[in-house]
Design a protein around this motif. Sequence first.
Motif, PDB file in Angstrom:
ATOM      1  N   ALA A 191      43.450 -40.834 -30.059  1.00  0.00           N
ATOM      2  CA  ALA A 191      43.860 -39.929 -31.131  1.00  0.00           C
ATOM      3  C   ALA A 191      43.582 -38.479 -30.743  1.00  0.00           C
ATOM      4  CB  ALA A 191      43.128 -40.282 -32.425  1.00  0.00           C
ATOM      5  N   ILE A 192      42.416 -38.217 -30.156  1.00  0.00           N
ATOM      6  CA  ILE A 192      42.076 -36.852 -29.741  1.00  0.00           C
ATOM      7  C   ILE A 192      43.052 -36.357 -28.678  1.00  0.00           C
ATOM      8  CG2 ILE A 192      40.341 -35.449 -28.565  1.00  0.00           C
ATOM      9  CD1 ILE A 192      38.197 -37.126 -29.923  1.00  0.00           C
ATOM     10  N   VAL A 193      43.322 -37.213 -27.686  1.00  0.00           N
ATOM     11  CA  VAL A 193      44.238 -36.819 -26.615  1.00  0.00           C
ATOM     12  C   VAL A 193      45.633 -36.543 -27.168  1.00  0.00           C
ATOM     13  CG1 VAL A 193      45.429 -37.653 -24.543  1.00  0.00           C
ATOM     14  CG2 VAL A 193      42.960 -37.962 -24.780  1.00  0.00           C
ATOM     15  N   ALA A 194      46.118 -37.413 -28.041  1.00  0.00           N
ATOM     16  CA  ALA A 194      47.458 -37.229 -28.597  1.00  0.00           C
ATOM     17  C   ALA A 194      47.544 -35.966 -29.453  1.00  0.00           C
ATOM     18  CB  ALA A 194      47.849 -38.450 -29.430  1.00  0.00           C
ATOM     19  N   LEU A 195      46.463 -35.623 -30.157  1.00  0.00           N
ATOM     20  CA  LEU A 195      46.467 -34.415 -30.968  1.00  0.00           C
ATOM     21  C   LEU A 195      46.388 -33.153 -30.115  1.00  0.00           C
ATOM     22  CD1 LEU A 195      44.107 -35.549 -33.882  1.00  0.00           C
ATOM     23  CD2 LEU A 195      46.576 -35.176 -34.002  1.00  0.00           C
ATOM     24  N   LEU A 196      45.774 -33.251 -28.935  1.00  0.00           N
ATOM     25  CA  LEU A 196      45.646 -32.090 -28.054  1.00  0.00           C
ATOM     26  C   LEU A 196      46.896 -31.843 -27.216  1.00  0.00           C
ATOM     27  CD1 LEU A 196      41.976 -32.487 -26.709  1.00  0.00           C
ATOM     28  CD2 LEU A 196      42.824 -30.773 -28.336  1.00  0.00           C
ATOM     29  N   LEU A 197      47.659 -32.903 -26.943  1.00  0.00           N
ATOM     30  CA  LEU A 197      48.815 -32.761 -26.052  1.00  0.00           C
ATOM     31  C   LEU A 197      49.860 -31.752 -26.540  1.00  0.00           C
ATOM     32  CD1 LEU A 197      49.343 -36.419 -24.773  1.00  0.00           C
ATOM     33  CD2 LEU A 197      48.649 -34.425 -23.431  1.00  0.00           C
ATOM     34  N   PRO A 198      50.140 -31.664 -27.842  1.00  0.00           N
ATOM     35  CA  PRO A 198      51.095 -30.626 -28.268  1.00  0.00           C
ATOM     36  C   PRO A 198      50.553 -29.205 -28.113  1.00  0.00           C
ATOM     37  CG  PRO A 198      50.935 -32.378 -29.912  1.00  0.00           C
ATOM     38  CD  PRO A 198      49.810 -32.573 -28.955  1.00  0.00           C
ATOM     39  N   LEU A 199      49.236 -29.071 -27.975  1.00  0.00           N
ATOM     40  CA  LEU A 199      48.610 -27.750 -27.894  1.00  0.00           C
ATOM     41  C   LEU A 199      48.301 -27.318 -26.467  1.00  0.00           C
ATOM     42  CD1 LEU A 199      46.023 -28.241 -30.806  1.00  0.00           C
ATOM     43  CD2 LEU A 199      48.335 -27.286 -30.957  1.00  0.00           C
ATOM     44  N   MET A 200      48.138 -28.285 -25.576  1.00  0.00           N
ATOM     45  CA  MET A 200      47.734 -28.003 -24.204  1.00  0.00           C
ATOM     46  C   MET A 200      48.540 -28.865 -23.240  1.00  0.00           C
ATOM     47  SD  MET A 200      43.617 -28.330 -24.979  1.00  0.00           S
ATOM     48  CE  MET A 200      43.138 -28.054 -23.265  1.00  0.00           C
ATOM     49  N   ALA A 201      48.623 -28.423 -21.975  1.00  0.00           N
ATOM     50  CA  ALA A 201      49.210 -29.264 -20.941  1.00  0.00           C
ATOM     51  C   ALA A 201      48.303 -30.461 -20.700  1.00  0.00           C
ATOM     52  CB  ALA A 201      49.407 -28.465 -19.660  1.00  0.00           C
ATOM     53  N   TRP A 202      48.859 -31.538 -20.126  1.00  0.00           N
ATOM     54  CA  TRP A 202      48.081 -32.766 -20.027  1.00  0.00           C
ATOM     55  C   TRP A 202      46.904 -32.640 -19.065  1.00  0.00           C
ATOM     56  CZ3 TRP A 202      47.281 -35.665 -15.627  1.00  0.00           C
ATOM     57  CH2 TRP A 202      48.138 -35.436 -14.535  1.00  0.00           C
ATOM     58  N   ARG A 203      47.017 -31.818 -18.019  1.00  0.00           N
ATOM     59  CA  ARG A 203      45.904 -31.696 -17.072  1.00  0.00           C
ATOM     60  C   ARG A 203      44.649 -31.075 -17.711  1.00  0.00           C
ATOM     61  NH1 ARG A 203      47.621 -33.111 -12.033  1.00  0.00           N
ATOM     62  NH2 ARG A 203      49.871 -32.947 -11.642  1.00  0.00           N
ATOM     63  N   PRO A 204      44.764 -29.986 -18.472  1.00  0.00           N
ATOM     64  CA  PRO A 204      43.566 -29.491 -19.166  1.00  0.00           C
ATOM     65  C   PRO A 204      42.986 -30.501 -20.156  1.00  0.00           C
ATOM     66  CG  PRO A 204      45.240 -27.778 -19.079  1.00  0.00           C
ATOM     67  CD  PRO A 204      45.886 -29.034 -18.573  1.00  0.00           C
ATOM     68  N   VAL A 205      43.853 -31.284 -20.796  1.00  0.00           N
ATOM     69  CA  VAL A 205      43.353 -32.307 -21.722  1.00  0.00           C
ATOM     70  C   VAL A 205      42.514 -33.338 -20.972  1.00  0.00           C
ATOM     71  CG1 VAL A 205      44.021 -34.177 -23.276  1.00  0.00           C
ATOM     72  CG2 VAL A 205      45.251 -32.006 -23.356  1.00  0.00           C
ATOM     73  N   VAL A 206      43.021 -33.795 -19.827  1.00  0.00           N
ATOM     74  CA  VAL A 206      42.277 -34.767 -19.020  1.00  0.00           C
ATOM     75  C   VAL A 206      40.985 -34.145 -18.491  1.00  0.00           C
ATOM     76  CG1 VAL A 206      42.343 -36.111 -16.885  1.00  0.00           C
ATOM     77  CG2 VAL A 206      44.327 -36.094 -18.400  1.00  0.00           C
ATOM     78  N   GLY A 207      41.049 -32.872 -18.098  1.00  0.00           N
ATOM     79  CA  GLY A 207      39.840 -32.196 -17.641  1.00  0.00           C
ATOM     80  C   GLY A 207      38.791 -32.094 -18.731  1.00  0.00           C
ATOM     81  N   LEU A 208      39.233 -31.852 -19.966  1.00  0.00           N
ATOM     82  CA  LEU A 208      38.297 -31.788 -21.090  1.00  0.00           C
ATOM     83  C   LEU A 208      37.638 -33.143 -21.315  1.00  0.00           C
ATOM     84  CD1 LEU A 208      37.117 -30.163 -23.441  1.00  0.00           C
ATOM     85  CD2 LEU A 208      39.116 -30.837 -24.805  1.00  0.00           C
ATOM     86  N   MET A 209      38.404 -34.216 -21.208  1.00  0.00           N
ATOM     87  CA  MET A 209      37.829 -35.558 -21.351  1.00  0.00           C
ATOM     88  C   MET A 209      36.813 -35.843 -20.244  1.00  0.00           C
ATOM     89  SD  MET A 209      39.071 -36.832 -24.118  1.00  0.00           S
ATOM     90  CE  MET A 209      39.003 -35.132 -24.733  1.00  0.00           C
TER      91      MET A 209
END
Length: 398
Positions: free
Chosen positions: A162-180
């Motif tokens: 849920a967190i990843v899906a909510l972040l994807l519209p706001l950020m590119a997927w690589r920064p999202v994965v880096g945050l995780m």
Amino acid sequence: MQSTTVATERDQNTQWSPQRRNLAGACLAHLLHDGFTDQLYALLPVWQREFGLSYAGLAVVRALYYGTMGGLQVPADRLTARLSARAALAMATFLAAAGFLVMALPFGLPGLCAGLIFAGIGSSIQHPRASLLVTDTYGNAARGPLGIYNFAGDLGKAIFPAIVALLLPLMAWRPVVGLMAVVGLAVASALLMLLPQQPSTPHLKQEKEGKGQDGRGFGLLLTIGAFDTATRMGYLLFLPFLLHAKGGEEATVGIGLALLFAGGALGKACCGWLGQHLGVVWSVIITEAMTALLMIASLSLPLTPTLIVLPLLGIFLNGTSSVLYGTVPELSKKGEVGRAFALFYTGVIGSGGLAPIAYGAIADHWDRTAGIVAAALTAAAIIPMVLALRPFLGTRAH
């Protein structure tokens, strides 16, 4: 002497006694690693668009993580046997987080694949060592704490996608994965602080629970577990695309996954209760039949009714595993309960990594609907298998 005993009992009943710290650490590790595993589903549509992957190709990419994690369960358990649970779980979490950091770097598809493999190596350590930590800590009273441990994993499955899906519209997927990955590094540090440096006294009586089976019953149980996992992972492969086809956005996919996984967490408790009252056979028949029916129903329902059905589907889709997991000690060979759990994890995780490739190939050849129908038929195929398991279960069959 008596005062010392009273003091020890009082210490064990405190919130942060070594026993409870062990359980909390195992749950935290399970929450993170299962969350890491299932957040990949929210990333699959993004990877398909960026790298031009087919359904089968997407399943292969995912299998690099899932297959590595499943295939290394037994070797990882043996290689880390000399390490304390504290060191093993912290190392596992650090390796998994490092793998996600590699994925976040701009190395293209090869970098993504390498990161998935590296993260899978780290996560392969978690299941056997955390389960053993809980079992050793609580001994013959471990069934309840193991249920809490399993629930923590489902909680991670509900939160991280849920967190990843909510972040994807706001950020590119690589920064999202880096945050995780940063979250993973923080959890690795937390495990070092939370888990006691010296393990609590193990309760070796747990190993005596095996009933000396000849292996046929356990083999059939493992096959059922593999088919059950194949059903679940096959449906999860297609769910994001199914929701997109019904008009859902990225955030809707995250909500849908969270609803399904939240239902799955509830299913752990509900189906455990069901297993106690109806026995293994009838519990599995009910959960698999309802799984197949609700999966087929989700194909024709509009978006909002589908979202409403997903928690109910999650209860049955994930609840069977709770019944099967609790049956492992009864069907294991005497004195080999720990090894039986490692083999069971290997089989079901390996199935979860490989089966979606077959479902993906079906969808590529026909369409997504055919892939979901194939997963539903897999659930239905478990019913005659569990009927064949009845003679090995004794009084727990009914």
